[in-house]
Design an enzyme around this catalytic site. Structure first.
Site, PDB file in Angstrom:
ATOM      1  N   ASP A  56      -0.729  31.630   7.591  1.00 42.52           N
ATOM      2  CA  ASP A  56      -0.580  30.628   7.903  1.00 42.52           C
ATOM      3  C   ASP A  56       0.030  29.759   9.388  1.00 42.52           C
ATOM      4  O   ASP A  56       1.172  30.490   9.827  1.00 42.52           O
ATOM      5  CB  ASP A  56      -0.062  29.325   6.959  1.00 42.52           C
ATOM      6  CG  ASP A  56       1.240  29.609   5.752  1.00 42.52           C
ATOM      7  OD1 ASP A  56       2.080  30.448   6.432  1.00 42.52           O
ATOM      8  OD2 ASP A  56       0.906  29.534   4.937  1.00 42.52           O
ATOM      9  N   ASN A 125       6.233  24.288  -6.472  1.00 40.77           N
ATOM     10  CA  ASN A 125       4.992  24.015  -7.250  1.00 40.77           C
ATOM     11  C   ASN A 125       3.375  24.904  -7.272  1.00 40.77           C
ATOM     12  O   ASN A 125       2.425  23.871  -7.528  1.00 40.77           O
ATOM     13  CB  ASN A 125       4.729  22.197  -5.610  1.00 40.77           C
ATOM     14  CG  ASN A 125       3.736  22.858  -4.964  1.00 40.77           C
ATOM     15  OD1 ASN A 125       3.482  23.801  -4.799  1.00 40.77           O
ATOM     16  ND2 ASN A 125       3.219  21.903  -3.809  1.00 40.77           N
ATOM     17  N   HIS A 127       1.785  26.303  -4.573  1.00 43.70           N
ATOM     18  CA  HIS A 127       1.568  26.440  -3.490  1.00 43.70           C
ATOM     19  C   HIS A 127       1.152  28.072  -3.318  1.00 43.70           C
ATOM     20  O   HIS A 127       2.415  28.785  -3.156  1.00 43.70           O
ATOM     21  CB  HIS A 127       1.527  25.732  -2.449  1.00 43.70           C
ATOM     22  CG  HIS A 127       3.098  25.797  -2.204  1.00 43.70           C
ATOM     23  ND1 HIS A 127       3.194  24.464  -1.420  1.00 43.70           N
ATOM     24  CD2 HIS A 127       3.224  26.847  -1.616  1.00 43.70           C
ATOM     25  CE1 HIS A 127       4.187  24.941  -0.762  1.00 43.70           C
ATOM     26  NE2 HIS A 127       4.115  26.470  -1.246  1.00 43.70           N
ATOM     27  N   GLU A 132      -2.064  23.493  -1.711  1.00 47.03           N
ATOM     28  CA  GLU A 132      -0.795  23.244  -2.655  1.00 47.03           C
ATOM     29  C   GLU A 132      -1.841  22.372  -3.472  1.00 47.03           C
ATOM     30  O   GLU A 132      -3.338  21.841  -3.761  1.00 47.03           O
ATOM     31  CB  GLU A 132      -0.935  21.918  -1.763  1.00 47.03           C
ATOM     32  CG  GLU A 132      -0.308  21.895  -0.219  1.00 47.03           C
ATOM     33  CD  GLU A 132       1.108  21.841  -0.078  1.00 47.03           C
ATOM     34  OE1 GLU A 132       1.848  22.414  -1.639  1.00 47.03           O
ATOM     35  OE2 GLU A 132       1.490  21.184   0.304  1.00 47.03           O
TER      36      GLU A 132
HETATM   37  P1  PGA Z   1       9.933  29.751   0.044  1.00 44.29           P
HETATM   38  O1  PGA Z   1       8.825  29.334   0.304  1.00 44.29           O
HETATM   39  O2  PGA Z   1      10.248  31.807   0.268  1.00 44.29           O
HETATM   40  O3  PGA Z   1      10.714  29.510   1.321  1.00 44.29           O
HETATM   41  O4  PGA Z   1      11.061  29.395  -0.971  1.00 44.29           O
HETATM   42  C1  PGA Z   1       7.404  29.895  -0.309  1.00 44.29           C
HETATM   43  C2  PGA Z   1       6.523  29.034  -0.732  1.00 44.29           C
HETATM   44  O5  PGA Z   1       6.676  27.946   0.018  1.00 44.29           O
HETATM   45  O6  PGA Z   1       4.822  29.945  -0.141  1.00 44.29           O
END
Ligand code: PGA
Length: 236
Positions: A56, A125, A127, A132
């Site tokens: 992304d 959450n 995602h 999301e």
């Molecule tokens: P993080 O994010 O590695 O910064 O915890 C993971 C994500 O949101 O995919």
């Protein structure tokens, strides 16, 4: 955790030097990329024929903006190893037609024969990429709206200013991810424990996007213990 994932990648590239990797950004893979840099410096992995696709990118940020995911990858991996820049693929967050850019990305993945190994982090959450939780998800690469909690957790890239975090991003879809031949999801820290449990043991639902990985035949979760205490399944 990071070491285990780095070794998984090293094994794949040893077996298939022209492997196609799907790569994530975020806090979770920082140590993974540090391990890959060391393995490369020690002559244990050769990226010269490897192809990469990042998951992304923020929409509306130039790729050389210090907070772009492209810049993150340059800093943590690309400039330190012998990847051929022609085989590094990124979504262009400045394309005036996101639809066209997303189609281009899907076609580029298809052209190299698909992704061999997709590495993922997971949001608190649930995602994956910028997919999301929602009543419905888009399968292919698409323009996504960021949830407030996701913008907050990206604020560190923008000197802590949540308001500076773009509201949109381009992201592989869950279908793009599920088309990878193998998927490794990595998670660390107790903040991720509920999402990890729901991913493995909850119902398959777009409200917990990572749960859709239950539909894939070849998924490994590589977890730090702190992210796994709620699982019934025992860790190896
Ligand atoms: P993080 O994010 O590695 O910064 O915890 C993971 C994500 O949101 O995919």
């Amino acid at each position: 955790m990071a070491r285990a994932v780095a070794l998984r990648i090293t094994k794949l590239v040893a077996a298939k030097p022209a492997a196609v990797l799907g790569l994530p950004t975020g806090r979770t893979p920082v140590r993974l990329y540090a391990h890959l840099r060391s393995l490369f410096a020690a002559g244990k992995i050769d990226f010269s024929r490897v192809t990469t696709f990042n998951l992304d990118e923020f929409y509306g940020l130039p790729s050389d903006h210090p907070a772009s995911y492209r810049s993150f990858m340059e800093e943590h991996l690309f400039k330190h190893v012998n990847l051929n820049w022609r085989r590094i693929h990124f979504l262009n967050g400045m394309d005036s037609s996101p639809e066209r850019e997303c189609r281009r990305y899907e076609a580029a993945i298809a052209r190299v024969g698909g992704i061999d190994l997709q590495i993922l982090g997971i949001g608190t959450n649930g995602h994956i990429g910028f997919n999301e939780p929602a009543p419905a998800l888009q399968s292919d690469t698409h323009l996504a709206r960021l949830k407030p909690e996701t913008r907050r957790s990206n604020a560190m890239l923008f000197d802590g200013r949540v308001s500076a975090v773009p509201r949109e991003a381009l992201s592989m879809g869950v279908g793009t991810i599920l088309r990878a031949r193998a998927v490794v999801l990595m998670a660390n820290g107790s903040r991720k424990a509920d999402a990890v449990k729901a991913t493995v043991e909850g119902p398959v639902t777009t409200r917990m996007p990572a749960s859709l990985l239950q539909l894939h035949r070849n998924v490994e979760l590589i977890l730090e213990k702190a992210a796994a205490p709620k699982l019934h399944a025992r860790m190896r």
